[in-house]
Design an enzyme around this catalytic site. Sequence first.
Site, PDB file in Angstrom:
ATOM      1  N   LYS A   1     -12.495   3.715   6.430  1.00  0.00           N
ATOM      2  CA  LYS A   1     -11.269   4.668   6.595  1.00  0.00           C
ATOM      3  C   LYS A   1     -11.050   5.119   4.962  1.00  0.00           C
ATOM      4  CE  LYS A   1      -7.037   4.077   8.215  1.00  0.00           C
ATOM      5  NZ  LYS A   1      -6.696   5.092   6.563  1.00  0.00           N
TER       6      LYS A   1
ATOM      7  N   GLU B   1      -8.378  -6.703  -1.964  1.00  0.00           N
ATOM      8  CA  GLU B   1      -7.730  -6.713  -3.183  1.00  0.00           C
ATOM      9  C   GLU B   1      -6.358  -5.825  -2.973  1.00  0.00           C
ATOM     10  OE1 GLU B   1      -9.599  -7.773  -5.664  1.00  0.00           O
ATOM     11  OE2 GLU B   1     -10.821  -8.408  -4.770  1.00  0.00           O
TER      12      GLU B   1
ATOM     13  N   CYS C   1      -4.632  -0.622 -10.118  1.00  0.00           N
ATOM     14  CA  CYS C   1      -4.951  -1.856 -10.187  1.00  0.00           C
ATOM     15  C   CYS C   1      -4.264  -2.474 -10.986  1.00  0.00           C
ATOM     16  CB  CYS C   1      -5.533  -2.656  -8.573  1.00  0.00           C
ATOM     17  SG  CYS C   1      -6.872  -3.014  -9.226  1.00  0.00           S
TER      18      CYS C   1
ATOM     19  N   GLU D   1       5.790  -3.263  -9.309  1.00  0.00           N
ATOM     20  CA  GLU D   1       4.394  -2.786  -9.869  1.00  0.00           C
ATOM     21  C   GLU D   1       4.324  -0.720 -10.070  1.00  0.00           C
ATOM     22  OE1 GLU D   1       1.001  -2.712  -7.225  1.00  0.00           O
ATOM     23  OE2 GLU D   1      -0.190  -2.428  -8.428  1.00  0.00           O
TER      24      GLU D   1
HETATM   25  P1  NAD Z   1      -2.073   1.389   0.756  1.00  0.00           P
HETATM   26  O1  NAD Z   1      -1.861  -0.517   0.786  1.00  0.00           O
HETATM   27  O2  NAD Z   1      -0.410   2.180   1.457  1.00  0.00           O
HETATM   28  O3  NAD Z   1      -2.844   2.308   1.321  1.00  0.00           O
HETATM   29  C1  NAD Z   1      -4.377   1.697   1.773  1.00  0.00           C
HETATM   30  C2  NAD Z   1      -4.513   1.993   2.946  1.00  0.00           C
HETATM   31  O4  NAD Z   1      -4.009   1.166   3.926  1.00  0.00           O
HETATM   32  C3  NAD Z   1      -5.102   3.338   3.255  1.00  0.00           C
HETATM   33  O5  NAD Z   1      -6.663   3.477   3.818  1.00  0.00           O
HETATM   34  C4  NAD Z   1      -4.388   3.563   4.197  1.00  0.00           C
HETATM   35  O6  NAD Z   1      -3.955   4.589   5.407  1.00  0.00           O
HETATM   36  C5  NAD Z   1      -4.757   1.983   5.191  1.00  0.00           C
HETATM   37  N1  NAD Z   1      -3.366   1.582   5.975  1.00  0.00           N
HETATM   38  C6  NAD Z   1      -1.813   1.933   5.808  1.00  0.00           C
HETATM   39  N2  NAD Z   1      -1.007   0.787   6.320  1.00  0.00           N
HETATM   40  C7  NAD Z   1      -1.855   0.008   7.405  1.00  0.00           C
HETATM   41  C8  NAD Z   1      -2.005  -1.061   8.639  1.00  0.00           C
HETATM   42  N3  NAD Z   1      -0.737  -1.212   8.429  1.00  0.00           N
HETATM   43  N4  NAD Z   1      -3.280  -1.235   9.177  1.00  0.00           N
HETATM   44  C9  NAD Z   1      -4.512  -0.604   8.037  1.00  0.00           C
HETATM   45  N5  NAD Z   1      -4.609  -0.238   7.402  1.00  0.00           N
HETATM   46  C10 NAD Z   1      -3.381   0.199   6.623  1.00  0.00           C
HETATM   47  O7  NAD Z   1      -1.965   1.321  -0.942  1.00  0.00           O
HETATM   48  P2  NAD Z   1      -2.021   2.809  -1.221  1.00  0.00           P
HETATM   49  O8  NAD Z   1      -0.263   3.190  -1.826  1.00  0.00           O
HETATM   50  O9  NAD Z   1      -2.607   3.637  -1.223  1.00  0.00           O
HETATM   51  O10 NAD Z   1      -2.716   1.785  -3.188  1.00  0.00           O
HETATM   52  C11 NAD Z   1      -2.098   1.740  -3.819  1.00  0.00           C
HETATM   53  C12 NAD Z   1      -1.369   0.093  -3.593  1.00  0.00           C
HETATM   54  O11 NAD Z   1      -3.272  -0.153  -3.877  1.00  0.00           O
HETATM   55  C13 NAD Z   1      -1.118  -0.579  -5.383  1.00  0.00           C
HETATM   56  O12 NAD Z   1      -0.012  -1.233  -4.871  1.00  0.00           O
HETATM   57  C14 NAD Z   1      -2.253  -0.802  -6.254  1.00  0.00           C
HETATM   58  O13 NAD Z   1      -2.642  -1.901  -6.726  1.00  0.00           O
HETATM   59  C15 NAD Z   1      -3.119  -1.189  -4.863  1.00  0.00           C
HETATM   60  N6  NAD Z   1      -4.802  -0.842  -5.500  1.00  0.00           N
HETATM   61  C16 NAD Z   1      -5.401  -2.637  -5.486  1.00  0.00           C
HETATM   62  C17 NAD Z   1      -6.809  -2.458  -6.074  1.00  0.00           C
HETATM   63  C18 NAD Z   1      -6.964  -3.836  -5.753  1.00  0.00           C
HETATM   64  O14 NAD Z   1      -8.535  -4.252  -6.446  1.00  0.00           O
HETATM   65  N7  NAD Z   1      -6.426  -4.985  -6.019  1.00  0.00           N
HETATM   66  C19 NAD Z   1      -7.591  -1.569  -6.766  1.00  0.00           C
HETATM   67  C20 NAD Z   1      -7.083  -0.730  -5.770  1.00  0.00           C
HETATM   68  C21 NAD Z   1      -5.360  -0.225  -5.562  1.00  0.00           C
END
Ligand code: NAD
Length: 471
Positions: A171, A244, A278, A375
């Site tokens: 997803k 992650e 990230c 962040e």
């Molecule tokens: P997000 O957590 O808002 O969303 C990520 C995904 O989770 C999306 O597909 C979203 O639809 C889904 N989601 C939302 N609520 C959910 C729930 N309750 N249960 C399950 N899934 C749910 O993150 P984002 O804004 O898309 O991405 C940015 C963040 O991701 C930043 O904090 C960044 O640091 C982090 N990030 C981490 C890494 C890593 O490897 N550590 C890599 C890239 C991004």
Amino acid sequence: MQFNMIINGNKVDAEDHFNVYNPATEEIIAQCPAATEENLNAAVTAAREAFPAWSKTSDDQRKEKVNALADIISDNMNELAQLITQEQGRPLNGIGFGSFAEVGGSEYWTRCTAELTLPIEIAEETDTHRAEIHRKPLGVVGSITPWNFPLLIAIWHVIPAIRSGNTVVLKPSSFTPLVALRFVELAQEVLPPGVLNIITGEGGMGRLITSHPDIDKIVFTGSTATGKNIMKNASDSLKRLTLELGGNDAAIILPDIDVKENASAIFEAAFINNGQTCAALKRLYVHEDIYEEMCEELTIIANTVTVANGMEEGAQLGPIQNRAQFELVRELVDDAKSSGARILTGGDAPEGIGYFYPVTLVADISDGTRLVDEEPFGPVLPIIKYSDVEDALQRANDNPNGLGGSVWSGNPAQALELAKRLECGTAWINNHASLSPNVPFGGVKQSGVGVEFSTHGLKEFTSIQSIVIPK
Ligand code: NAD
């Protein structure tokens, strides 16, 4: 443009749809199906039914299929890169990591993962028995990805999962689902039906996936807040988790570095993908002896950067991917301004269409301000002055995140000693944010659980079965 979900090898639409926007133009570029719970159940059933046969394919067969997926990525490089730029905003050939680099990286990671194997290990050999460690796939993996690298992060999840014999329901983020939808559609040319499924949806879909009783593992990349929710929702069925999560990486710059020589690498590490990375460098601790020189050099570089629609020739950085993130960056910079920080360049969003924010460098700022403690995930870098390296190290570690960190010095031995004391999953010396499929990557503290890449990452898609064989 019409995009479909892929369930059991078939294109599937839904009754309801949601819009996908181009962040550079704010125009709707596609409509995607908003999956229902029935769609999710159908995808999980397809993955479950495909699992017995897929998990029994030989290691060589799976390696061949994964290499065929790498060929598909390579053959469709142009289309996939354009989709990334349109939905994510990043220029095709932007600073550090353009959309073409994301597709090229996806191919490279796929090929490297194809080469990984998990052979049987001998745990113990005595006169009476031999104990073997076997690695078995877990079953159905649910993959949930964010919007910053919409193809590469899907590849990081999906490829090791199927390489080790699992089946997958993916997803993608509803901000950037298009390139993943297209990749999964193309992948059906080589994979049996049901091995790789994709559904798209907003709102409660993530929660439904993470609490689904017939999904065995969740691999998630995204924010720490969502990661915590996932851990709660997955606990009822005790799913395996790889999380992650967010980072707030610090870099400590020692006074002995050559500022001019290192400034562009520091700049790139902070502004890769417009800071929406990230493991980007997010807090820059610079020794007072070279502080002003570093501020000047970074400002010179920042002022040469062209921020524009990623489809335009010459664009080096694009817009922020979505309005909420844009507003957060604006809020954090405004907060820094009102706390008396010095804006070296940028700091004000231009009027007009698109979520464009200029490259912003903020000096005379310290820990305890939102821009340093949180962040920002956008094109802004706080530059913090220190006089005592022990104090800088303590401040670098005084953060709930622990994804990456770096030390920059002309003295490798001193840099190594400091790097070992950083509380983070990856520490770089005279470098930051460079990843490799052969080097494990993951966060400590609240930046995550588990690692990706290398055989260490591959093992997370398997369970151990110890088999004790009498002689
Ligand atoms: P997000 O957590 O808002 O969303 C990520 C995904 O989770 C999306 O597909 C979203 O639809 C889904 N989601 C939302 N609520 C959910 C729930 N309750 N249960 C399950 N899934 C749910 O993150 P984002 O804004 O898309 O991405 C940015 C963040 O991701 C930043 O904090 C960044 O640091 C982090 N990030 C981490 C890494 C890593 O490897 N550590 C890599 C890239 C991004």
